[in-house]
Design a protein around this motif. Sequence first.
Motif, mmCIF file in Angstrom:
data_model
loop_
_atom_site.group_PDB
_atom_site.id
_atom_site.type_symbol
_atom_site.label_atom_id
_atom_site.label_comp_id
_atom_site.label_asym_id
_atom_site.label_seq_id
_atom_site.Cartn_x
_atom_site.Cartn_y
_atom_site.Cartn_z
ATOM 1 N N GLN A 9 0.829 -1.197 0.000
ATOM 2 C CA GLN A 9 0.000 0.000 0.000
ATOM 3 C C GLN A 9 0.861 1.244 0.000
ATOM 4 O O GLN A 9 0.479 2.281 -0.557
ATOM 5 C CB GLN A 9 -0.922 0.022 1.214
ATOM 6 N N ALA A 10 2.028 1.141 0.646
ATOM 7 C CA ALA A 10 2.923 2.291 0.721
ATOM 8 C C ALA A 10 4.360 1.806 0.622
ATOM 9 O O ALA A 10 4.696 0.719 1.105
ATOM 10 C CB ALA A 10 2.706 3.069 2.016
ATOM 11 N N LEU A 11 5.205 2.615 0.005
ATOM 12 C CA LEU A 11 6.601 2.264 -0.221
ATOM 13 C C LEU A 11 7.433 3.522 -0.093
ATOM 14 O O LEU A 11 7.113 4.549 -0.709
ATOM 15 C CB LEU A 11 6.757 1.671 -1.623
ATOM 16 N N SER A 12 8.507 3.440 0.693
ATOM 17 C CA SER A 12 9.372 4.585 0.918
ATOM 18 C C SER A 12 10.804 4.179 0.613
ATOM 19 O O SER A 12 11.311 3.213 1.198
ATOM 20 C CB SER A 12 9.248 5.059 2.373
ATOM 21 N N ILE A 13 11.451 4.866 -0.315
ATOM 22 C CA ILE A 13 12.813 4.502 -0.725
ATOM 23 C C ILE A 13 13.666 5.751 -0.881
ATOM 24 O O ILE A 13 13.143 6.880 -0.858
ATOM 25 C CB ILE A 13 12.807 3.708 -2.054
ATOM 26 N N GLN A 14 14.955 5.553 -1.078
ATOM 27 C CA GLN A 14 15.880 6.657 -1.327
ATOM 28 C C GLN A 14 16.063 6.830 -2.827
ATOM 29 O O GLN A 14 15.950 5.866 -3.608
ATOM 30 C CB GLN A 14 17.234 6.381 -0.680
ATOM 31 N N GLU A 17 17.415 4.265 -5.772
ATOM 32 C CA GLU A 17 17.007 2.872 -5.579
ATOM 33 C C GLU A 17 15.918 2.507 -6.582
ATOM 34 O O GLU A 17 15.277 3.353 -7.186
ATOM 35 C CB GLU A 17 16.493 2.655 -4.150
ATOM 36 N N ASN A 18 15.731 1.197 -6.720
ATOM 37 C CA ASN A 18 14.621 0.716 -7.562
ATOM 38 C C ASN A 18 13.370 0.558 -6.708
ATOM 39 O O ASN A 18 13.446 0.221 -5.520
ATOM 40 C CB ASN A 18 14.987 -0.641 -8.179
ATOM 41 N N ALA A 19 12.220 0.772 -7.343
ATOM 42 C CA ALA A 19 10.932 0.601 -6.659
ATOM 43 C C ALA A 19 10.134 -0.455 -7.400
ATOM 44 O O ALA A 19 10.003 -0.387 -8.628
ATOM 45 C CB ALA A 19 10.162 1.914 -6.626
ATOM 46 N N THR A 20 9.622 -1.402 -6.662
ATOM 47 C CA THR A 20 8.792 -2.442 -7.266
ATOM 48 C C THR A 20 7.446 -2.478 -6.570
ATOM 49 O O THR A 20 7.369 -2.518 -5.344
ATOM 50 C CB THR A 20 9.451 -3.831 -7.139
ATOM 51 N N MET A 21 6.398 -2.437 -7.354
ATOM 52 C CA MET A 21 5.059 -2.577 -6.802
ATOM 53 C C MET A 21 4.309 -3.630 -7.621
ATOM 54 O O MET A 21 4.603 -3.832 -8.800
ATOM 55 C CB MET A 21 4.326 -1.249 -6.752
ATOM 56 N N ASN A 22 3.403 -4.294 -6.960
ATOM 57 C CA ASN A 22 2.733 -5.439 -7.556
ATOM 58 C C ASN A 22 1.230 -5.233 -7.616
ATOM 59 O O ASN A 22 0.658 -4.453 -6.848
ATOM 60 C CB ASN A 22 3.026 -6.695 -6.725
ATOM 61 N N CYS A 23 0.632 -5.948 -8.558
ATOM 62 C CA CYS A 23 -0.821 -5.906 -8.723
ATOM 63 C C CYS A 23 -1.310 -7.329 -8.901
ATOM 64 O O CYS A 23 -0.803 -8.048 -9.768
ATOM 65 C CB CYS A 23 -1.177 -5.057 -9.937
ATOM 66 N N SER A 24 -2.244 -7.741 -8.082
ATOM 67 C CA SER A 24 -2.828 -9.071 -8.238
ATOM 68 C C SER A 24 -4.299 -8.916 -8.605
ATOM 69 O O SER A 24 -4.952 -7.953 -8.196
ATOM 70 C CB SER A 24 -2.672 -9.884 -6.949
ATOM 71 N N ILE A 98 -14.441 -1.485 -19.863
ATOM 72 C CA ILE A 98 -14.075 -0.461 -18.892
ATOM 73 C C ILE A 98 -13.091 -1.055 -17.889
ATOM 74 O O ILE A 98 -13.397 -2.062 -17.243
ATOM 75 C CB ILE A 98 -15.319 0.051 -18.128
ATOM 76 N N PRO A 99 -11.912 -0.455 -17.732
ATOM 77 C CA PRO A 99 -10.957 -0.992 -16.760
ATOM 78 C C PRO A 99 -11.420 -0.750 -15.332
ATOM 79 O O PRO A 99 -12.099 0.231 -15.045
ATOM 80 C CB PRO A 99 -9.675 -0.214 -17.064
ATOM 81 N N THR A 100 -11.036 -1.644 -14.453
ATOM 82 C CA THR A 100 -11.322 -1.510 -13.026
ATOM 83 C C THR A 100 -10.032 -1.184 -12.306
ATOM 84 O O THR A 100 -9.036 -1.904 -12.442
ATOM 85 C CB THR A 100 -11.908 -2.816 -12.463
ATOM 86 N N PHE A 101 -10.059 -0.118 -11.525
ATOM 87 C CA PHE A 101 -8.850 0.372 -10.865
ATOM 88 C C PHE A 101 -8.700 -0.215 -9.474
ATOM 89 O O PHE A 101 -9.691 -0.418 -8.749
ATOM 90 C CB PHE A 101 -8.900 1.895 -10.756
ATOM 91 N N GLY A 102 -7.442 -0.460 -9.086
ATOM 92 C CA GLY A 102 -7.139 -0.840 -7.722
ATOM 93 C C GLY A 102 -7.053 0.379 -6.830
ATOM 94 O O GLY A 102 -7.327 1.501 -7.255
ATOM 95 N N ARG A 103 -6.664 0.152 -5.572
ATOM 96 C CA ARG A 103 -6.599 1.244 -4.600
ATOM 97 C C ARG A 103 -5.271 1.991 -4.619
ATOM 98 O O ARG A 103 -5.139 3.050 -4.036
ATOM 99 C CB ARG A 103 -6.867 0.702 -3.194
ATOM 100 N N GLY A 104 -4.282 1.432 -5.264
ATOM 101 C CA GLY A 104 -3.033 2.157 -5.463
ATOM 102 C C GLY A 104 -1.942 1.863 -4.457
ATOM 103 O O GLY A 104 -2.203 1.417 -3.335
ATOM 104 N N THR A 105 -0.712 2.099 -4.892
ATOM 105 C CA THR A 105 0.475 2.072 -4.024
ATOM 106 C C THR A 105 1.011 3.483 -3.944
ATOM 107 O O THR A 105 1.231 4.130 -4.973
ATOM 108 C CB THR A 105 1.569 1.155 -4.608
ATOM 109 N N SER A 106 1.223 3.952 -2.727
ATOM 110 C CA SER A 106 1.790 5.276 -2.522
ATOM 111 C C SER A 106 3.307 5.158 -2.422
ATOM 112 O O SER A 106 3.817 4.509 -1.518
ATOM 113 C CB SER A 106 1.223 5.899 -1.243
#
Lengths: 111, 112
Positions: A9-14, A17-24, A98-106
């Motif tokens: 749901q949330a990701l904090s990096i410097q 760095e690489n950021a990886t977020m996933n969607c299921s 119509i696409p259905t959206f997820g709640r997102g990664t911050s």
Amino acid sequence: SQQGEEDPQALSIQEGENATMNCSYKTSINNLQWYRQNSGRGLVHLILIRSNEREKHSGRLRVTLDTSKKSSSLLITASRAADTASYFCATLVGGSYIPTFGRGTSLIVHP
Amino acid sequence: DVKVTQSSRYLVKRTGEKVFLECVQDMDHENMFWYRQDPGLGLRLIYFSYDVKMKEKGDIPEGYSVSREKKERFSLILESASTNQTSMYLCATSRTLGRGQYFGPGTRLTVT
């Protein structure tokens, strides 16, 4: 109903760095799209990946799709402070237009 | 570049008022959408339109109506605003259904 669910749901990096977020997702899809939303603004379309594709690139973005696991990942390489935003996946289920959206990664990228 | 504009960035209305949110696009796209975005709920589709004067209900149409008299303009109407309609409203367009959408900057509506 919510089709795609982002993780984490949330990701904090410097910066750098690489950021990886996933969607299921739960049911078969025609395509999956990733969007970015800067704070308090509209969404910006980043990448669309079709169900018969496994990987797509756009600049520092890399999207993978694993239909057997019903999941997708968005990788942002060498992140910058300007990448700070919320990232949403949107799934297009078979038979729907119509696409259905997820709640997102911050994502927060610290300079 | 596609440009999608919304009539207001911020709007404050009183309960019971009739509210008009307007969306204008300059790329001749057939399809236009209205979403609302709430914390923890993501984007939810209210209505969409695939042609002038054509409209389809989305997931949460109750309390809303829409109008599309011209191809470039899609209006969302709250007939009698209620406090539970306080939200961020996002308009979007697409050339082809099922493909990427272009979003406006959003209207943050507060109903008091």
